[in-house]
Design a protein around this motif. Structure first.
Motif, mmCIF file in Angstrom:
data_model
loop_
_atom_site.group_PDB
_atom_site.id
_atom_site.type_symbol
_atom_site.label_atom_id
_atom_site.label_comp_id
_atom_site.label_asym_id
_atom_site.label_seq_id
_atom_site.Cartn_x
_atom_site.Cartn_y
_atom_site.Cartn_z
ATOM 1 N N CYS A 156 27.204 -12.872 7.821
ATOM 2 C CA CYS A 156 27.149 -13.054 6.368
ATOM 3 C C CYS A 156 28.502 -12.729 5.727
ATOM 4 O O CYS A 156 28.665 -12.895 4.519
ATOM 5 N N SER B 79 29.253 -18.646 8.847
ATOM 6 C CA SER B 79 28.000 -18.492 8.117
ATOM 7 C C SER B 79 27.108 -19.689 8.382
ATOM 8 O O SER B 79 27.536 -20.831 8.271
ATOM 9 N N LEU C 11 24.384 -20.063 6.584
ATOM 10 C CA LEU C 11 23.457 -20.003 5.456
ATOM 11 C C LEU C 11 23.656 -21.067 4.387
ATOM 12 O O LEU C 11 22.719 -21.446 3.714
ATOM 13 N N GLU D 9 22.610 -19.927 0.488
ATOM 14 C CA GLU D 9 21.873 -18.663 0.591
ATOM 15 C C GLU D 9 22.768 -17.477 0.931
ATOM 16 O O GLU D 9 22.306 -16.339 0.930
ATOM 17 N N GLU D 10 24.047 -17.726 1.232
ATOM 18 C CA GLU D 10 24.949 -16.600 1.475
ATOM 19 C C GLU D 10 25.138 -15.771 0.205
ATOM 20 O O GLU D 10 25.603 -14.624 0.267
ATOM 21 N N ARG E 253 18.371 -13.424 2.701
ATOM 22 C CA ARG E 253 19.204 -13.962 3.779
ATOM 23 C C ARG E 253 18.514 -13.791 5.132
ATOM 24 O O ARG E 253 18.484 -14.717 5.952
#
Length: 408
Positions: free
Chosen positions: A161, A191, A193, A196-197, A204
């Motif tokens: 993250c 990442s 994500l 959504e980071e 997360r």
């Protein structure tokens, strides 16, 4: 910058399709962004991600677990020990449809768009080489496209993250660049994500568990999990309120051109910001600037939505409003520069801040010089220092217009 050891020639990436690069060049562009020795040295000891038996329809749990363990992929955190599994290297004729689907599921990379500015530059280059009719026909087929692909080298990179690389697609090539110094034998991280980071740690973790079957134990997650319970609860509440209630209301107000509803959303956002500031005051006294930015990153959407509202509401003196927008851009940029270095959002925010500083204070002002330095830093993180000055200027111009649309 370890990503340069076998990185594609960025100058070639920006050239129009059909230019003079050889087939061997094309293979390198499409298949190598990370050096082979980095793949061999890829370390997993700092990431104890646990894979679950991730059920999907009628998938047999044991088979799915084997795929996440044996594939040279993004969820393979134990590949050094399992590299010689007897069924890893069978030809396609031995690969069942079910197993192939799982390999793709856990190892594919997808993005909504390739690098938009690079696509613009490629089309501009074609304008010089082709007739208007040919260019128009090509542009219809060569508009920025969504991307899904399997890049084995990139699939070996573990998640964090707080990643130390940025990745994006130009044409059919996946570019992976280090965004900070990486010492020899250290792990490259990316990442998984997307947007959504910018969520709290609980959100997360839920996304990573659902999509990939592991829990993240990166430095950012560990620090956030150690925050006071009251602060964690407050961040989660603000995030949920913004994403589930205020953001949909904002989008509806913009679509309906409803200034009254927009003002109400703005007022609610300001109340949440005051609440957050109050909760952060005690934490900020004993924490570093980077630690505070990581906490603020969990409610980044609050700050971004305030930025959007204040550009649209237009209350009070124009100069004061513009200064307020610059301050909002500064907060958003600082957060992005901490948790999402070199990402397209980092570029857009830096470009927009520079434009506001020039418009407000003049191109020769101290504020414009400071904003230009931040903008240059963002571009170097994303594109490196290998590009010719003319190409970099074209990228900056293209991103400037994209940022105007993306950030209102």
């Amino acid at each position: 910058d370890v990503s340069r050891q076998q990185v594609p020639d960025m100058q070639q990436l920006m050239e129009p399709e059909g230019s003079s690069s050889s087939s061997s060049d094309t293979y390198q562009l499409q298949h190598s962004s990370i050096a082979a020795d980095q793949q061999q040295q890829h370390s997993h000891h700092n990431h104890n991600h646990q894979h679950c038996n991730h059920h999907n329809g009628t998938t047999e749990p044991q088979l799915e677990q084997q795929c996440t363990s044996h594939a040279a992929g993004c969820c393979n955190h134990h590949h050094q020990q399992q590299h010689h599994a007897p069924d890893c290297h069978h030809g396609p004729e031995h690969l069942s449809e079910q197993r192939a689907g799982l390999l793709v599921k856990y190892n594919a990379f997808g993005d909504d768009y390739e690098d938009l500015a690079a696509a613009v530059i490629q089309n501009k280059g074609l304008a010089i080489q082709q007739s208007t009719a040919a260019l128009a026909a090509h542009n219809r087929a060569r508009r920025p496209h969504s991307v899904v692909g399997l890049w084995p080298g990139f699939a070996m990179v573990n998640h964090s993250c707080l990643p130390n690389t940025v990745h994006y697609v130009v044409g059919h090539a996946l570019v992976v660049r280090a965004v900070e110094d990486v010492s020899k034998a250290s792990e490259l991280t990316a990442s998984y994500l997307g947007r959504e980071e910018f969520a709290p740690v609980g959100a997360r973790q839920a996304v990573l568990q659902e999509r990939f079957g592991f829990s993240c134990s990166c430095q950012r997650c560990r620090r956030e999990q150690q925050l006071p319970g009251e602060l964690q609860h407050g961040l989660a509440h603000i995030y949920a309120t913004v994403m589930q209630e205020l953001k949909p209301c904002f989008l509806d107000a913009v679509e309906q051109q409803n200034q009254s509803q927009l003002a109400q959303v703005h007022s609610r956002l300001q109340q949440l910001e005051k609440q957050l500031t109050s909760q952060l005051q005690r934490y900020m006294r004993s924490s570093s600037k980077n630690a505070v930015l990581e906490v603020q990153s969990t409610v980044y959407d609050l700050y971004e939505l305030l930025l959007f509202c204040e550009q649209l509401v237009g209350q009070g003196n124009m100069s004061e409003a513009a200064n307020g927008i610059v301050a909002r851009l500064g907060i958003c940029l600082a957060i992005t520069n901490r948790v999402s270095k070199g990402a397209e959002l980092h570029i857009y925010l830096a470009s927009r801040l520079l434009q506001y500083a020039i418009n407000l204070r003049g191109a020769d002002s101290v504020q414009a010089e400071a904003a230009a330095a931040l903008c240059q830093e963002a571009y170097l993180l994303r594109y490196g220092d290998q590009l010719e000055a003319e190409v970099m200027l074209q990228l900056m111009e293209a991103n400037k217009h994209i940022a105007e649309e993306f950030l209102l």
